[in-house]
Enzyme design. Structure first.
Site, PDB file in Angstrom:
ATOM      1  N   CYS A 147      12.134  -7.193   1.763  1.00 41.84           N
ATOM      2  CA  CYS A 147      13.094  -6.131   2.079  1.00 41.84           C
ATOM      3  C   CYS A 147      13.603  -6.311   3.513  1.00 41.84           C
ATOM      4  CB  CYS A 147      12.459  -4.760   1.889  1.00 41.84           C
ATOM      5  SG  CYS A 147      11.352  -4.265   3.221  1.00 41.84           S
TER       6      CYS A 147
ATOM      7  N   CYS B 206       4.880  -2.343   2.904  1.00 45.94           N
ATOM      8  CA  CYS B 206       5.084  -3.557   2.107  1.00 45.94           C
ATOM      9  C   CYS B 206       3.971  -4.580   2.361  1.00 45.94           C
ATOM     10  CB  CYS B 206       6.411  -4.204   2.460  1.00 45.94           C
ATOM     11  SG  CYS B 206       7.860  -3.273   1.962  1.00 45.94           S
TER      12      CYS B 206
ATOM     13  N   ASN C 268       2.033   5.413  -0.865  1.00 47.67           N
ATOM     14  CA  ASN C 268       1.565   6.713  -0.405  1.00 47.67           C
ATOM     15  C   ASN C 268       2.275   7.800  -1.197  1.00 47.67           C
ATOM     16  OD1 ASN C 268       1.678   9.157   1.629  1.00 47.67           O
ATOM     17  ND2 ASN C 268       0.103   7.773   2.386  1.00 47.67           N
ATOM     18  N   ALA C 269       1.587   8.932  -1.401  1.00 45.06           N
ATOM     19  CA  ALA C 269       2.185  10.053  -2.127  1.00 45.06           C
ATOM     20  C   ALA C 269       3.462  10.542  -1.429  1.00 45.06           C
ATOM     21  CB  ALA C 269       1.172  11.189  -2.251  1.00 45.06           C
TER      22      ALA C 269
ATOM     23  N   TYR D 252       6.324   9.043  -0.305  1.00 46.53           N
ATOM     24  CA  TYR D 252       6.806   7.689  -0.615  1.00 46.53           C
ATOM     25  C   TYR D 252       7.193   6.808   0.581  1.00 46.53           C
ATOM     26  CZ  TYR D 252       7.060   9.114  -5.587  1.00 46.53           C
ATOM     27  OH  TYR D 252       6.768   9.537  -6.845  1.00 46.53           O
TER      28      TYR D 252
ATOM     29  N   VAL E 272       0.874  -1.180   0.000  1.00 48.86           N
ATOM     30  CA  VAL E 272       0.000   0.000   0.000  1.00 48.86           C
ATOM     31  C   VAL E 272       0.906   1.223   0.000  1.00 48.86           C
ATOM     32  CG1 VAL E 272      -1.843   1.228   1.208  1.00 48.86           C
ATOM     33  CG2 VAL E 272      -1.761  -1.286   1.295  1.00 48.86           C
TER      34      VAL E 272
ATOM     35  N   GLU F 156       4.181  -7.747   3.044  1.00 49.96           N
ATOM     36  CA  GLU F 156       4.412  -8.649   4.182  1.00 49.96           C
ATOM     37  C   GLU F 156       3.912  -8.010   5.472  1.00 49.96           C
ATOM     38  OE1 GLU F 156       6.505  -7.633   1.872  1.00 49.96           O
ATOM     39  OE2 GLU F 156       8.072  -9.096   1.436  1.00 49.96           O
TER      40      GLU F 156
ATOM     41  N   CYS G 155      11.066  -5.712   6.306  1.00 46.23           N
ATOM     42  CA  CYS G 155      10.101  -6.809   6.447  1.00 46.23           C
ATOM     43  C   CYS G 155      10.740  -8.033   7.087  1.00 46.23           C
ATOM     44  CB  CYS G 155       9.496  -7.165   5.095  1.00 46.23           C
ATOM     45  SG  CYS G 155       8.313  -5.921   4.553  1.00 46.23           S
TER      46      CYS G 155
HETATM   47  N1  THU Z   1       7.666  -4.117  -1.534  1.00 49.09           N
HETATM   48  C1  THU Z   1       6.955  -5.028  -0.804  1.00 49.09           C
HETATM   49  O1  THU Z   1       5.726  -4.966  -0.719  1.00 49.09           O
HETATM   50  N2  THU Z   1       7.648  -5.989  -0.157  1.00 49.09           N
HETATM   51  C2  THU Z   1       9.001  -6.106  -0.155  1.00 49.09           C
HETATM   52  O2  THU Z   1       9.545  -6.889   0.597  1.00 49.09           O
HETATM   53  C3  THU Z   1       9.791  -5.301  -1.095  1.00 49.09           C
HETATM   54  C4  THU Z   1       9.107  -4.121  -1.655  1.00 49.09           C
HETATM   55  C5  THU Z   1       6.937  -3.032  -2.201  1.00 49.09           C
HETATM   56  C6  THU Z   1       7.141  -1.691  -1.597  1.00 49.09           C
HETATM   57  C7  THU Z   1       6.793  -0.777  -2.743  1.00 49.09           C
HETATM   58  O3  THU Z   1       5.379  -0.573  -2.737  1.00 49.09           O
HETATM   59  C8  THU Z   1       7.162  -1.575  -3.981  1.00 49.09           C
HETATM   60  O4  THU Z   1       7.322  -2.912  -3.539  1.00 49.09           O
HETATM   61  C9  THU Z   1       8.431  -1.112  -4.652  1.00 49.09           C
HETATM   62  O5  THU Z   1       9.460  -1.025  -3.746  1.00 49.09           O
END
Ligand code: THU
Length: 165
Positions: A113, A80, A72-73, A75, A70, A82, A116
């Site tokens: 990431c 994420c 957001n403007a 950033y 999800v 997860e 997460c």
């Molecule tokens: N993103 C995730 O949802 N999970 C991760 O573990 C890596 C990145 C998302 C965050 C952002 O919305 C997009 O991927 C690009 O980074």
């Protein structure tokens, strides 16, 4: 020497069965985690990156939750997939999880990431599998301890209780 990462196929039943055996999952659990993570991609709100991520998680008592990223403007405020999934499960009263799946539209599979990985660490044993699906439903699986070695966790802190000072 170059190291190669083995990518497995979810269409290959013997590879799926071996994975399930190694990580203590049933094939039904694997399939549910797979479906949830892939389906959750369609719920992503990612107008800025256009990078959809879906997550599926299973609690130790067999409850499943899904989540997607999800954005957001502003950033850095975005969340994420997860952490969305864990937030749902934890606020429904599930504090311990035994498997995590993540799906993206790229290949090879993307991995969670750093933030997460630490978030997952709070609610999972280090041995749990993190299954990463790519756009072709191929996957890589690693234990949390492999993605987050020498990690910091809740057991390092004194037990929660009333403040004494
Ligand atoms: N993103 C995730 O949802 N999970 C991760 O573990 C890596 C990145 C998302 C965050 C952002 O919305 C997009 O991927 C690009 O980074």
């Amino acid at each position: 020497m170059a190291s190669s990462i083995q990518i497995l196929s979810s269409a290959n039943s013997s590879q799926v069965e071996c994975t399930c055996k190694d990580y203590g999952l049933t094939t039904a659990e694997f399939n549910e985690l797979h479906k949830r993570s892939v389906d959750a991609k369609s719920t992503a709100y990612c107008p800025y990156s256009q990078f959809r991520v879906g997550a599926g998680i299973m609690s130790v008592d067999g409850a499943y939750y899904s989540g997607a990223n999800v954005e957001n403007a502003a950033y850095p405020v975005g969340t994420c997939a997860e952490r969305v999934a864990f937030g749902k499960g934890v606020t429904e009263g599930h504090l311990k999880f035994k498997a995590v799946a993540v799906a993206t539209d790229i290949s090879p599979p993307a991995s969670p990431c750093g933030m997460c990985r630490q978030f997952i660490r709070e609610f999972c044993d280090l041995s749990i599998p993190i299954i990463m699906f790519d756009k072709n439903d191929d996957f890589i699986v690693r234990r949390l301890e492999e993605l987050l070695p020498l990690s910091f966790g809740p057991e390092a802190l004194p037990p929660p209780g009333p403040r004494t000072s």
